[in-house]
Design a protein around this motif. Structure first.
Motif, PDB file in Angstrom:
ATOM      1  N   GLY A  19       0.826  -1.194   0.000  1.00 50.11           N
ATOM      2  CA  GLY A  19       0.000   0.000   0.000  1.00 50.11           C
ATOM      3  C   GLY A  19       0.859   1.241   0.000  1.00 50.11           C
ATOM      4  N   PRO A  20       0.282   2.391   0.369  1.00 48.48           N
ATOM      5  CA  PRO A  20       1.038   3.657   0.335  1.00 48.48           C
ATOM      6  C   PRO A  20       2.213   3.692   1.304  1.00 48.48           C
ATOM      7  CG  PRO A  20      -1.088   3.931   1.427  1.00 48.48           C
ATOM      8  CD  PRO A  20      -1.113   2.589   0.777  1.00 48.48           C
ATOM      9  N   GLU A  21       2.204   2.816   2.326  1.00 53.26           N
ATOM     10  CA  GLU A  21       3.327   2.775   3.267  1.00 53.26           C
ATOM     11  C   GLU A  21       4.475   1.919   2.753  1.00 53.26           C
ATOM     12  OE1 GLU A  21       0.039   2.198   4.433  1.00 53.26           O
ATOM     13  OE2 GLU A  21       0.041   4.364   4.752  1.00 53.26           O
ATOM     14  N   GLY A  22       4.329   1.354   1.550  1.00 53.33           N
ATOM     15  CA  GLY A  22       5.368   0.514   0.964  1.00 53.33           C
ATOM     16  C   GLY A  22       4.913  -0.922   0.881  1.00 53.33           C
ATOM     17  N   ASP A  23       5.828  -1.778   0.436  1.00 51.33           N
ATOM     18  CA  ASP A  23       5.576  -3.210   0.356  1.00 51.33           C
ATOM     19  C   ASP A  23       6.291  -3.854   1.534  1.00 51.33           C
ATOM     20  OD1 ASP A  23       4.645  -5.411  -1.838  1.00 51.33           O
ATOM     21  OD2 ASP A  23       6.395  -6.105  -0.725  1.00 51.33           O
ATOM     22  N   MET A  24       5.531  -4.494   2.423  1.00 50.06           N
ATOM     23  CA  MET A  24       6.072  -4.957   3.698  1.00 50.06           C
ATOM     24  C   MET A  24       5.779  -6.438   3.912  1.00 50.06           C
ATOM     25  SD  MET A  24       5.042  -3.448   7.465  1.00 50.06           S
ATOM     26  CE  MET A  24       4.801  -1.837   6.699  1.00 50.06           C
ATOM     27  N   ILE A  25       6.793  -7.174   4.369  1.00 50.16           N
ATOM     28  CA  ILE A  25       6.658  -8.579   4.721  1.00 50.16           C
ATOM     29  C   ILE A  25       7.173  -8.761   6.151  1.00 50.16           C
ATOM     30  CG2 ILE A  25       7.413 -10.941   4.207  1.00 50.16           C
ATOM     31  CD1 ILE A  25       7.813 -10.068   1.313  1.00 50.16           C
ATOM     32  N   ALA A  26       6.469  -9.580   6.946  1.00 52.96           N
ATOM     33  CA  ALA A  26       6.915  -9.853   8.316  1.00 52.96           C
ATOM     34  C   ALA A  26       6.129 -11.039   8.853  1.00 52.96           C
ATOM     35  CB  ALA A  26       6.718  -8.634   9.210  1.00 52.96           C
ATOM     36  N   ASP A  27       6.585 -11.560   9.987  1.00 49.47           N
ATOM     37  CA  ASP A  27       5.813 -12.609  10.653  1.00 49.47           C
ATOM     38  C   ASP A  27       4.504 -12.038  11.198  1.00 49.47           C
ATOM     39  OD1 ASP A  27       7.703 -14.497  10.096  1.00 49.47           O
ATOM     40  OD2 ASP A  27       8.499 -14.634  12.137  1.00 49.47           O
ATOM     41  N   ARG A  28       4.557 -10.769  11.612  1.00 51.94           N
ATOM     42  CA  ARG A  28       3.386 -10.127  12.213  1.00 51.94           C
ATOM     43  C   ARG A  28       3.353  -8.661  11.810  1.00 51.94           C
ATOM     44  NH1 ARG A  28       0.380 -11.123  17.128  1.00 51.94           N
ATOM     45  NH2 ARG A  28      -0.427  -9.213  18.088  1.00 51.94           N
ATOM     46  N   ILE A  29       2.220  -8.206  11.316  1.00 49.94           N
ATOM     47  CA  ILE A  29       2.023  -6.802  10.957  1.00 49.94           C
ATOM     48  C   ILE A  29       0.806  -6.276  11.703  1.00 49.94           C
ATOM     49  CG2 ILE A  29       1.479  -5.163   9.105  1.00 49.94           C
ATOM     50  CD1 ILE A  29       2.937  -7.007   7.166  1.00 49.94           C
ATOM     51  N   GLU A  30       0.965  -5.120  12.361  1.00 56.03           N
ATOM     52  CA  GLU A  30      -0.133  -4.518  13.105  1.00 56.03           C
ATOM     53  C   GLU A  30      -0.395  -3.107  12.571  1.00 56.03           C
ATOM     54  OE1 GLU A  30       0.754  -4.543  17.249  1.00 56.03           O
ATOM     55  OE2 GLU A  30       1.019  -6.708  17.361  1.00 56.03           O
ATOM     56  N   LEU A  31      -1.661  -2.797  12.377  1.00 59.00           N
ATOM     57  CA  LEU A  31      -2.078  -1.459  11.969  1.00 59.00           C
ATOM     58  C   LEU A  31      -2.970  -0.880  13.054  1.00 59.00           C
ATOM     59  CD1 LEU A  31      -3.054  -2.025   8.214  1.00 59.00           C
ATOM     60  CD2 LEU A  31      -0.804  -1.445   9.154  1.00 59.00           C
ATOM     61  N   TYR A  32      -2.660   0.323  13.499  1.00 57.68           N
ATOM     62  CA  TYR A  32      -3.453   1.001  14.525  1.00 57.68           C
ATOM     63  C   TYR A  32      -4.189   2.173  13.867  1.00 57.68           C
ATOM     64  CZ  TYR A  32      -0.906  -1.678  18.025  1.00 57.68           C
ATOM     65  OH  TYR A  32      -0.375  -2.698  18.777  1.00 57.68           O
ATOM     66  N   LEU A  33      -5.505   2.194  14.038  1.00 62.62           N
ATOM     67  CA  LEU A  33      -6.327   3.218  13.422  1.00 62.62           C
ATOM     68  C   LEU A  33      -6.576   4.371  14.389  1.00 62.62           C
ATOM     69  CD1 LEU A  33      -9.010   0.967  11.685  1.00 62.62           C
ATOM     70  CD2 LEU A  33      -6.804   1.730  10.786  1.00 62.62           C
ATOM     71  N   LYS A  34      -6.837   5.544  13.835  1.00 61.79           N
ATOM     72  CA  LYS A  34      -7.234   6.681  14.654  1.00 61.79           C
ATOM     73  C   LYS A  34      -8.665   6.456  15.152  1.00 61.79           C
ATOM     74  CE  LYS A  34      -4.202  10.009  12.364  1.00 61.79           C
ATOM     75  NZ  LYS A  34      -4.101  11.297  11.633  1.00 61.79           N
ATOM     76  N   PRO A  35      -9.122   7.223  16.155  1.00 60.50           N
ATOM     77  CA  PRO A  35     -10.456   7.014  16.711  1.00 60.50           C
ATOM     78  C   PRO A  35     -11.574   7.002  15.673  1.00 60.50           C
ATOM     79  CG  PRO A  35      -9.218   8.465  18.142  1.00 60.50           C
ATOM     80  CD  PRO A  35      -8.365   8.243  16.923  1.00 60.50           C
ATOM     81  N   SER A  36     -11.400   7.718  14.582  1.00 64.33           N
ATOM     82  CA  SER A  36     -12.426   7.737  13.535  1.00 64.33           C
ATOM     83  C   SER A  36     -12.581   6.378  12.862  1.00 64.33           C
ATOM     84  CB  SER A  36     -12.072   8.787  12.474  1.00 64.33           C
ATOM     85  OG  SER A  36     -10.847   8.454  11.840  1.00 64.33           O
ATOM     86  N   GLY A  37     -11.517   5.559  12.911  1.00 64.88           N
ATOM     87  CA  GLY A  37     -11.554   4.241  12.294  1.00 64.88           C
ATOM     88  C   GLY A  37     -11.253   4.230  10.816  1.00 64.88           C
ATOM     89  N   ASP A  38     -11.138   5.398  10.193  1.00 63.23           N
ATOM     90  CA  ASP A  38     -10.893   5.438   8.752  1.00 63.23           C
ATOM     91  C   ASP A  38      -9.562   6.078   8.390  1.00 63.23           C
ATOM     92  OD1 ASP A  38     -11.417   8.065   9.358  1.00 63.23           O
ATOM     93  OD2 ASP A  38     -13.158   8.265   8.042  1.00 63.23           O
ATOM     94  N   GLU A  39      -8.667   6.257   9.395  1.00 58.64           N
ATOM     95  CA  GLU A  39      -7.326   6.789   9.141  1.00 58.64           C
ATOM     96  C   GLU A  39      -6.303   5.962   9.905  1.00 58.64           C
ATOM     97  OE1 GLU A  39      -6.661  11.154   8.965  1.00 58.64           O
ATOM     98  OE2 GLU A  39      -8.697  11.268   9.765  1.00 58.64           O
ATOM     99  N   LEU A  40      -5.138   5.769   9.291  1.00 56.80           N
ATOM    100  CA  LEU A  40      -4.053   5.029   9.929  1.00 56.80           C
ATOM    101  C   LEU A  40      -3.279   5.945  10.867  1.00 56.80           C
ATOM    102  CD1 LEU A  40      -2.373   2.378  10.054  1.00 56.80           C
ATOM    103  CD2 LEU A  40      -0.938   3.359   8.237  1.00 56.80           C
ATOM    104  N   GLU A  41      -3.030   5.459  12.076  1.00 59.19           N
ATOM    105  CA  GLU A  41      -2.210   6.194  13.038  1.00 59.19           C
ATOM    106  C   GLU A  41      -0.759   5.731  12.978  1.00 59.19           C
ATOM    107  OE1 GLU A  41      -3.443   7.595  17.226  1.00 59.19           O
ATOM    108  OE2 GLU A  41      -2.481   5.633  17.530  1.00 59.19           O
TER     109      GLU A  41
END
Length: 272
Positions: free
Chosen positions: A167-189
């Motif tokens: 995605g826009p943050e790049g191409d990422m591979i890992a054993d575990r990937i976590e994404l934390y959203l802002k309170p609105s739920g529609d933006e990445l923190e």
């Protein structure tokens, strides 16, 4: 031929066969299951008043879920789908061997051959004249993993085992990937990745053991033993910590008591 059809304030289901227990209700459906999960009702006293969609989904839109089998507990507004399950709401989708959605807690999960497509808002466009004219860029990300969980209380999306995100943050591979959203739920923190991390961006490949990306300053911090960067000319740089700032267009590698800065740009030609 008539297809069994069940509908109430919370859910509508079509399938080859449906068993219904009125208390709850509790539904068991099999064979080409097609269901519609409805958002919270605005009617006073409606049983669906306490329905809560996961924040990564729109709260005022229906969610469509399909599969070969479905178990639905109306008291807890919780449904489990198996057999090529797929959840769809607008541009957002989740695929897996099985999918679980909890419309009380707002949690969502998928297991087995997981593929997700998510669309999140990005920062305001730079050409907006004032706050009233500002618009949000929308960007999509595709991710695959063995398992996926969304925890609404933490606003956290977690991909585990052979996780891969593009995605826009790049191409990422890992054993575990976590994404934390802002309170609105529609933006990445922020985004985090752990173990066997590989980040590909701007013709570079960076490997390490931990990555943290924060959207507020558009900065990646990658640590490892060591972190390695391989550029388009196959030159390798090693260090303990890498800090990459997208806004400043620069990389800083800290290793063995020395600071080394690399700035993107130039014609991309490799020295002979």
């Amino acid at each position: 031929m008539l297809v069994p059809h069940v509908v109430n304030e919370q859910i509508a289901v079509d399938a080859v066969s449906i068993d219904v227990t009125l208390a709850g209700p509790v539904l068991k459906a099999a064979g080409n299951v097609r269901s519609t999960l409805k958002p919270a009702s605005k009617k006073p006293g409606a049983t669906a008043n306490d329905v809560k969609m996961p924040a990564m989904l729109k709260q005022d839109q229906d969610v469509y879920v399909v599969g070969e089998k479905m178990d639905y507990d109306g008291d807890n507004a919780k449904g489990t789908y198996s057999g090529g399950a797929r959840l769809i709401q607008g541009e957002t989708s989740v695929k897996g061997d099985s999918i679980m959605i909890d419309n009380k807690a707002g949690n969502l999960g998928a297991t087995g051959n997981v593929v997700t497509m998510t669309v999140l808002e990005a920062k305001d466009t730079k050409d907006a004249k004032d706050a009233k004219d500002k618009k949000k860029d929308r960007s999509s990300s595709t991710a695959t993993a063995k398992d996926f969980k969304y925890d609404d209380a933490a606003r956290r999306m977690v991909y585990t085992t052979n996780a891969h995100m593009s995605g826009p943050e790049g191409d990422m591979i890992a054993d575990r990937i976590e994404l934390y959203l802002k309170p609105s739920g529609d933006e990445l923190e922020r985004a985090e990745a752990y173990e066997k991390v590989v980040l590909r961006e701007q013709s570079r490949e960076t490997t390490g053991s931990k990555l943290i990306y924060t959207t507020v300053n558009e900065t990646y911090v990658i640590t490892g033993a060591p972190v390695k960067i391989l550029d388009q000319c196959q030159r390798e740089t090693k260090g303990r910590t890498l800090t990459f700032n997208k806004g400043a267009d620069s990389i800083v590698v800290d290793g063995n008591a020395q600071i080394r800065t690399q700035t993107k740009g130039g014609n991309g030609n490799c020295p002979s």
